[in-house]
Write a protein that holds these residues in place. Structure first.
Motif: not given
Length: 139
Positions: A43-45, A48, A101, A126, A129, A131-132, A136
């Motif tokens: 996932t984005a989380e 990160k 991504y 993942f 972007i 969904d990020w 940015t």
């Protein structure tokens, strides 16, 4: 006979209406992403958290250069998906952790699979972007 036909039509219409409204009232469950045994899907989380933990991770943006220039995740390297090929050697170690991504997730999944096929054992996708939820940049 006419009454029987009318009764059948009412029953069919009622069943169709019930099915329609039942489908609309079902909560929108997330659609599971297609996963592959070749690479990890994050996932984005999760991505990160990995990026915050380890600054040696390669963050690979597989969109076009124009898309990258419009905005990307800080620290990302642009390498369009169509440029990833077994014929072209990449400047990354085969055991490097690579997080991939794109815009929506389609190209990143393709790129992660290509990387895995090329022997990059720690490639992870993942998604996009879009969904990020984090920072940015256009730098």
């Amino acid at each position: 006979m006419r009454q029987l036909f009318l009764l059948a039509a009412v029953i069919c219409f009622g069943m169709a209406a019930i099915k329609f409204f039942a489908a609309r009232s079902t909560p929108n469950a997330p659609v599971p992403r297609k996963t592959s045994q070749k690479y990890l899907t994050l996932t984005a989380e999760e991505a990160k958290a990995r990026l915050d933990e380890d600054d040696s991770i390669i963050l690979l943006d597989v969109r076009t250069q124009e898309e990258f220039d419009e905005g990307h995740i800080p620290g990302a390297v642009c390498l369009p998906s169509e440029d990833i090929s077994a014929d072209l050697p990449l400047p990354f170690d085969k055991d490097a952790e690579i997080l991939v991504y794109c815009r929506s997730g389609r190209r990143s999944a393709e790129a992660a699979e290509k990387l895995a096929d090329m022997g990059y054992a720690n490639a992870a996708d993942f998604g996009g972007i879009i969904d990020w939820p984090y920072e940015t940049t256009t730098d």
